[in-house]
Design a protein around this motif. Structure first.
Motif, PDB file in Angstrom:
ATOM      1  N   SER A 281       6.126   5.118 -10.949  1.00 49.92           N
ATOM      2  CA  SER A 281       7.240   5.555 -10.086  1.00 49.92           C
ATOM      3  C   SER A 281       8.190   4.095 -10.373  1.00 49.92           C
ATOM      4  O   SER A 281       7.823   3.532 -11.390  1.00 49.92           O
ATOM      5  CB  SER A 281       6.964   5.444  -8.673  1.00 49.92           C
ATOM      6  N   GLU A 282       9.359   4.058  -9.759  1.00 46.08           N
ATOM      7  CA  GLU A 282      10.069   2.961  -9.896  1.00 46.08           C
ATOM      8  C   GLU A 282       9.438   1.563  -9.884  1.00 46.08           C
ATOM      9  O   GLU A 282       9.914   0.629 -10.464  1.00 46.08           O
ATOM     10  CB  GLU A 282      11.426   3.036  -8.906  1.00 46.08           C
ATOM     11  N   ASN A 283       8.488   1.549  -8.821  1.00 42.41           N
ATOM     12  CA  ASN A 283       7.852   0.100  -8.673  1.00 42.41           C
ATOM     13  C   ASN A 283       6.608   0.006  -9.617  1.00 42.41           C
ATOM     14  O   ASN A 283       6.391  -1.333  -9.550  1.00 42.41           O
ATOM     15  CB  ASN A 283       7.619   0.042  -7.050  1.00 42.41           C
ATOM     16  N   ARG A 284       5.957   0.813  -9.713  1.00 37.93           N
ATOM     17  CA  ARG A 284       4.883   0.595 -10.565  1.00 37.93           C
ATOM     18  C   ARG A 284       4.752   1.499 -12.094  1.00 37.93           C
ATOM     19  O   ARG A 284       5.576   2.413 -12.012  1.00 37.93           O
ATOM     20  CB  ARG A 284       3.766   0.976  -9.585  1.00 37.93           C
ATOM     21  N   ARG A 285       3.758   1.098 -12.794  1.00 33.32           N
ATOM     22  CA  ARG A 285       3.797   1.456 -13.991  1.00 33.32           C
ATOM     23  C   ARG A 285       2.497   1.748 -14.647  1.00 33.32           C
ATOM     24  O   ARG A 285       1.402   0.881 -14.195  1.00 33.32           O
ATOM     25  CB  ARG A 285       4.624   0.570 -15.016  1.00 33.32           C
TER      26      ARG A 285
ATOM     27  N   PHE B 161      -0.593  -4.595  -5.081  1.00 37.24           N
ATOM     28  CA  PHE B 161      -1.499  -3.401  -4.986  1.00 37.24           C
ATOM     29  C   PHE B 161      -0.914  -2.144  -5.855  1.00 37.24           C
ATOM     30  O   PHE B 161       0.182  -2.471  -6.466  1.00 37.24           O
ATOM     31  CB  PHE B 161      -1.483  -3.194  -3.315  1.00 37.24           C
ATOM     32  N   PHE B 162      -1.433  -1.192  -5.718  1.00 38.79           N
ATOM     33  CA  PHE B 162      -1.249   0.018  -6.776  1.00 38.79           C
ATOM     34  C   PHE B 162      -1.311   1.198  -5.906  1.00 38.79           C
ATOM     35  O   PHE B 162      -2.637   1.515  -5.616  1.00 38.79           O
ATOM     36  CB  PHE B 162      -1.875  -0.184  -7.812  1.00 38.79           C
ATOM     37  N   THR B 163      -0.350   1.860  -5.443  1.00 35.98           N
ATOM     38  CA  THR B 163      -0.401   3.367  -4.798  1.00 35.98           C
ATOM     39  C   THR B 163      -0.873   4.329  -5.600  1.00 35.98           C
ATOM     40  O   THR B 163      -0.157   4.764  -6.638  1.00 35.98           O
ATOM     41  CB  THR B 163       0.612   3.429  -4.188  1.00 35.98           C
TER      42      THR B 163
ATOM     43  N   ARG C 105      -3.907   1.062 -17.942  1.00 46.88           N
ATOM     44  CA  ARG C 105      -3.204  -0.272 -17.482  1.00 46.88           C
ATOM     45  C   ARG C 105      -2.309  -0.141 -16.521  1.00 46.88           C
ATOM     46  O   ARG C 105      -1.245   0.661 -16.578  1.00 46.88           O
ATOM     47  CB  ARG C 105      -2.654  -1.013 -18.894  1.00 46.88           C
ATOM     48  N   LEU C 106      -2.290  -0.788 -15.472  1.00 45.82           N
ATOM     49  CA  LEU C 106      -1.661  -0.865 -14.249  1.00 45.82           C
ATOM     50  C   LEU C 106      -0.512  -1.941 -14.122  1.00 45.82           C
ATOM     51  O   LEU C 106      -1.087  -3.112 -14.473  1.00 45.82           O
ATOM     52  CB  LEU C 106      -2.296  -0.621 -13.147  1.00 45.82           C
ATOM     53  N   LEU C 107       0.580  -1.847 -13.678  1.00 45.58           N
ATOM     54  CA  LEU C 107       1.462  -2.804 -13.428  1.00 45.58           C
ATOM     55  C   LEU C 107       1.853  -2.405 -11.975  1.00 45.58           C
ATOM     56  O   LEU C 107       2.330  -1.569 -11.590  1.00 45.58           O
ATOM     57  CB  LEU C 107       2.647  -2.913 -14.320  1.00 45.58           C
ATOM     58  N   GLY C 108       1.270  -3.551 -10.891  1.00 47.81           N
ATOM     59  CA  GLY C 108       1.185  -3.145  -9.657  1.00 47.81           C
ATOM     60  C   GLY C 108       2.588  -3.384  -8.860  1.00 47.81           C
ATOM     61  O   GLY C 108       3.820  -3.865  -9.484  1.00 47.81           O
ATOM     62  N   GLU C 109       2.731  -3.293  -7.695  1.00 49.49           N
ATOM     63  CA  GLU C 109       3.913  -3.457  -6.767  1.00 49.49           C
ATOM     64  C   GLU C 109       3.386  -4.498  -5.786  1.00 49.49           C
ATOM     65  O   GLU C 109       2.340  -4.638  -5.538  1.00 49.49           O
ATOM     66  CB  GLU C 109       4.233  -2.104  -6.101  1.00 49.49           C
ATOM     67  N   THR C 110       4.598  -4.733  -5.119  1.00 50.36           N
ATOM     68  CA  THR C 110       4.243  -6.054  -3.952  1.00 50.36           C
ATOM     69  C   THR C 110       4.640  -5.289  -2.715  1.00 50.36           C
ATOM     70  O   THR C 110       5.400  -4.342  -2.697  1.00 50.36           O
ATOM     71  CB  THR C 110       4.844  -7.495  -4.411  1.00 50.36           C
TER      72      THR C 110
ATOM     73  N   LEU D 270      10.626   1.223  -0.435  1.00 51.47           N
ATOM     74  CA  LEU D 270      10.088   2.554  -0.251  1.00 51.47           C
ATOM     75  C   LEU D 270      11.106   3.587  -1.134  1.00 51.47           C
ATOM     76  O   LEU D 270      12.274   3.192  -1.209  1.00 51.47           O
ATOM     77  CB  LEU D 270       9.941   3.014   0.806  1.00 51.47           C
ATOM     78  N   PRO D 271      10.627   4.874  -1.459  1.00 50.93           N
ATOM     79  CA  PRO D 271      11.730   5.781  -1.980  1.00 50.93           C
ATOM     80  C   PRO D 271      12.830   6.098  -1.017  1.00 50.93           C
ATOM     81  O   PRO D 271      12.588   6.035   0.364  1.00 50.93           O
ATOM     82  CB  PRO D 271      10.648   7.142  -2.395  1.00 50.93           C
ATOM     83  N   GLU D 272      14.030   6.627  -1.393  1.00 48.55           N
ATOM     84  CA  GLU D 272      15.039   6.928  -0.591  1.00 48.55           C
ATOM     85  C   GLU D 272      14.556   8.010   0.393  1.00 48.55           C
ATOM     86  O   GLU D 272      15.169   7.911   1.429  1.00 48.55           O
ATOM     87  CB  GLU D 272      16.333   7.175  -1.402  1.00 48.55           C
ATOM     88  N   SER D 273      13.881   8.811  -0.179  1.00 51.63           N
ATOM     89  CA  SER D 273      13.730   9.965   1.043  1.00 51.63           C
ATOM     90  C   SER D 273      12.973   9.622   2.438  1.00 51.63           C
ATOM     91  O   SER D 273      13.042  10.096   3.248  1.00 51.63           O
ATOM     92  CB  SER D 273      12.654  11.009   0.205  1.00 51.63           C
TER      93      SER D 273
END
Lengths: 510, 320
Positions: A67-71, A252-254, A114-119, A124-127
């Motif tokens: 997503s935009e925040n995580r990879r 963390f990673f959702t 391999r994860l690149l996490g979010e903080t 949050l998404p615009e929706s």
């Protein structure tokens, strides 16, 4: 132009080009100078181990998605004989569905990425960022609906705005453990922590506050068995908010949203699920890569990150070799260490990669000693040079095979790694050492052997240094700088450290 | 440490790095080094220029030649076997004379024909050559060295090393075998190096294993004040070696035979630096002067005269 000036100019030019590109990358494109300075990536693995009994198996599990925040990158599936289908589900996440019609015995499935996490700072998404209309939830029986309405209206009355309402809801549900309404309203079909989160979501949504349950992993430390965590995301008074039962994670990673189970399985028994996490500090290349891409940089055209991963791994080793060689040149030209062969110590140092330093030194010394013994024995038989060398090679191979067997019996891994220890290098070392032994003296041979080991160890240490690896891999232009340093060292006419001892008799200070 | 560095620099010490950069790389082109790496070539060049060398009895260049082995060894005065491309004296075997069932080596042990054949095979397979290339075994006249050095040597052949820069002899020493060096004159094997006054050819002080010494370790005789016979001839031979090879930095190894006089053993394109300890001088100032000297149109004799003048400018006459 004499050769000194010529060399200096060339070295200066090379160093200027190398450092220029390096500076551009660091200062303008914001490449991190050290591994893991900005961010850490994580090796993530889902390991499924289960019994099957000749019934069709269907196993669906959520897997991480971008997503935009995580990879997510470098995904790998280990399916065995299973069929694999990936399913992007609207709204809650991505699943992998493994199927097999007639399986037998225990099976193992794995997913790696391999994860690149979010903080908690990640948006949050615009929706989710708009207010909802207040609406009572749909429930099956009127009694529950009534209780819900009474309770939520009460909460609303006691709060001032959305923010304080949300705080109050979370307080009642998670902190004050014995609120009767909460106990009564918790969904009986869900596990406790998720049931509470689901209730909180329902209350908030009914009051017009967008909320959802998120599930994933906390990226805090290496874990062989990481827990799947659940938390609440909501949007109140124009702010993105997250509520974590328990202490907040820094990263963390959702993996998915909603209250579905992580895994749905049919036709299996005795499932052992293992989720493991491992931080990867040294390699943020894909992060760097992304940053460069964002800027549409010209530096992109020469980057090892464009190569396939297996090739990348080769270059990761290859580009550190010049640093090892630089070390060797320094130790030889400035310190005056004597070695067997010119670049042999660097090759030995590369071999140490497979065995790690201490094991490598022990194995190296042991094999050289054994080889020398055989070499001296063969000397008596008066064989020709090449067949004698060949005999020593065969003997070394036998020694290595025996060591591997012994180690395997003891369950040690070093036995496996030694099989890649370059035996030709060992044999040549033995041969050179035995010549030095005969023609000079035992002391000279041992001195050269120890010198080689020292240089090999030093080369190994610099070559495996994570900073060196990172710098050389991501800034290959530094090779030009190394070349420049080598050129300058090629014109060093000063004394070596060893010569201070060798010519001590000429020291006229009394 | 830094104090030592400064002191050695002040003493004019030449280090390996500087030797390689300023002398070997500058003055000795690769294609010329080949001439002295192969001792057969050196011998041919030297003989063409009337520089005497030990007589060559024959060579064994491949296993097929091995049938000549016994005829080459059949010399009542003994024979020396050496690899044509050997370095630092590696692989040289000296056979003194035939004895029952074999030959007597210089250390008194007996060598069987089988031992010698093995040794020659090792030479052929390149064990002693510089880069491990297949090599050739040479069989040479065994030098019966002059007795002048008997009081200060122990077994084996003493030899004289003269370092020649641009055809100008710069510094010299005599290398004496000891019990430790097993009859070989190589310094790194424990031989004694004794500095020579370049003008008079008189021995000065000595060194062994990097330490200075004034007596021979085995005979305990003082090393000083021996005059090397035929000194001027030796200087001229060394100076001529420059003309025939073109090497600007070379070490000429000369032995003194009882009947044949000085013989050129071999030339070295990368002579070592221990000679400084033997002479107890740093040779940088002398080298700098030698590198600047104008040698246009000078023949070997004139260069020897120039060498003596330059040397005396830097090193005072010895007083015993």
């Amino acid at each position: 132009m004499n050769s000194f000036t010529h060399t200096r100019l060339l070295a200066l030019l090379l160093a200027a080009i190398g450092l220029g590109i390096f500076a551009t990358k660091v200062l303008q494109l914001d490449y991190p100078m050290t591994p893991g300075e900005r961010t850490t990536t994580w090796d993530f693995e889902i390991y499924l181990d289960f019994d099957t009994s000749n019934q069709p198996v269907r196993l669906e599990t959520y897997i991480p998605s971008n997503s935009e925040n995580r990879r997510v990158s470098q995904e790998q599936f280990y399916n065995g004989a299973f069929g694999l289908r990936l399913n992007s589900r609207e709204g809650d996440g991505r699943t992998a569905i493994w199927t097999y019609r007639y399986p037998n015995d225990r099976k193992v499935l794995r997913y790696r990425a391999r994860l690149l996490g979010e903080t908690t700072e990640s948006p949050l998404p615009e929706s989710m960022q708009r207010k909802l209309r207040r609406a009572a939830p749909e429930t099956e029986n009127d009694l529950e609906r009534q209780a819900f309405l009474v309770w939520s209206t009460d909460l609303r009355r006691r709060s001032a705005d959305d923010e304080s309402l949300a705080d109050l809801v979370l307080e009642e549900i998670f902190v004050d453990g014995d609120v009767d309404e909460v106990e009564a309203l918790l969904s009986p079909t869900l596990a406790r922590p998720i049931a509470r989160l689901a209730l909180a979501r329902d209350v908030l949504t009914s009051q017009g506050i967008p909320a959802r349950v998120a599930n994933g992993v906390y990226l805090d430390s290496a874990r062989r068995r990481a827990e799947i965590r659940h938390w609440l995301e909501y949007y109140a008074d124009g702010m993105d908010r997250r509520y974590f039962p328990g202490p907040d994670p820094s990263e963390f990673f959702t993996i998915w949203h909603g209250t579905n189970d992580f895994i749905r399985a049919e036709g299996i028994s005795d499932l052992d699920l293992q989720v493991s996490l491992q931080p990867v500090n040294a390699d943020v290349s894909d992060v760097v890569q992304r940053m460069a891409k964002d800027q549409g940089s010209a530096m992109q055209w020469f980057s090892f990150n464009r190569l396939p991963i297996t090739t990348q791994l080769v270059y990761q080793v290859l580009v550190t070799i010049p640093v090892g060689i630089l070390m060797l040149v320094f130790l030889r030209q400035f310190i005056g260490l004597q070695t067997l062969g010119t670049f042999m110590p660097v090759l030995i140092g590369i071999a140490f990669r497979e065995t790690a330093l201490v094991n490598g030194v022990i194995l190296f010394t042991a094999l050289i000693a054994l080889g020398l013994a055989v070499r001296f024995y063969l000397e008596k038989l008066k064989l020709l040079l090449v067949p004698r060398l060949a005999t020593v090679v065969v003997f070394i191979v036998i020694c290595m095979a025996v060591i591997a067997q012994i180690m395997a019996n003891n369950g040690q891994r070093i036995g496996l790694s030694i099989s890649l220890f370059p035996m030709v290098i060992l044999t040549m070392t033995i041969e050179r050492m035995s010549i030095a032994w005969e023609e000079y003296s035992a002391t000279e041979a041992i001195k050269q052997g120890i010198g080689s080991l020292l240089v090999a160890a030093a080369a190994y240490l610099v070559m495996t240094n994570t900073h060196v690896e990172y710098l050389m891999f991501n800034f290959p232009e530094l090779l030009l700088v190394i070349m420049a340093i080598c050129l300058m060292m090629g014109k060093y006419t000063g004394l070596r450290l060893s010569e201070l001892i060798r010519f001590r008799e000429l020291d006229d200070r009394k | 440490m830094i104090g030592r560095y400064r002191a050695l620099r002040r003493a004019g010490l030449l280090g390996i790095n500087e030797r390689n950069v300023r002398l070997v790389n500058e003055l000795n082109p690769r294609r010329l080094i080949r001439l002295v790496d192969d001792k057969r070539e050196t011998k041919r060049l030297a003989n063409a220029a009337n520089i005497p060398t030990p007589e060559l009895y024959g060579v064994i260049a491949n296993p097929f030649h091995m049938r000549h082995l016994e005829s080459y060894l059949d010399k009542p005065d003994g024979v020396v076997i050496k690899p044509a491309n050997g370095s630092q004296g590696n692989g040289i075997q000296v056979l003194m004379e035939p004895m029952r069932g074999g030959w007597r080596r210089s250390n008194g042990q007996r060598a069987l024909l089988e031992d010698i054949r093995f040794h020659v095979n090792n030479i052929l397979s390149g064990m002693y050559s510089l880069s491990g290339q297949p090599d050739v075994a040479m069989f040479e006249y065994r030098v019966k060295f002059d007795e002048i050095f008997n009081p200060i040597s122990f077994g084996g052949v003493p030899d004289i090393r003269i370092i020649v820069v641009r055809g100008i002899p710069a510094v010299a020493m005599v290398r004496l075998p000891t019990a430790e060096s097993d009859g070989k004159a190589n310094l790194h094997k424990g031989g004694v190096g004794v500095g020579l006054d370049l003008v008079t050819g008189k021995t000065l002080s000595g060194m062994q294993n990097g330490k200075t010494t004034d007596i021979h370790p085995d005979t305990a005789n003082p090393l000083r004040n021996f005059s090397v016979p035929h000194w001027d001839t030796m200087l001229e031979m060394a100076a001529k070696a420059y003309d025939v090879t073109g090497l600007g930095y070379l070490g000429a190894d000369i032995v003194l035979d009882k009947t044949k006089g000085p013989l050129l053993l071999e030339l070295n394109a990368r002579p070592g630096l221990a000679i400084q300890v033997a002479n107890r001088i740093g040779i940088r100032p002398l080298l700098n002067a030698t590198l600047k000297a104008d040698i246009e149109g000078m023949d070997a004799l004139a260069r020897v005269e120039l060498a003596k003048k330059l040397y005396r400018n830097h090193v005072p006459e010895p007083t015993f």
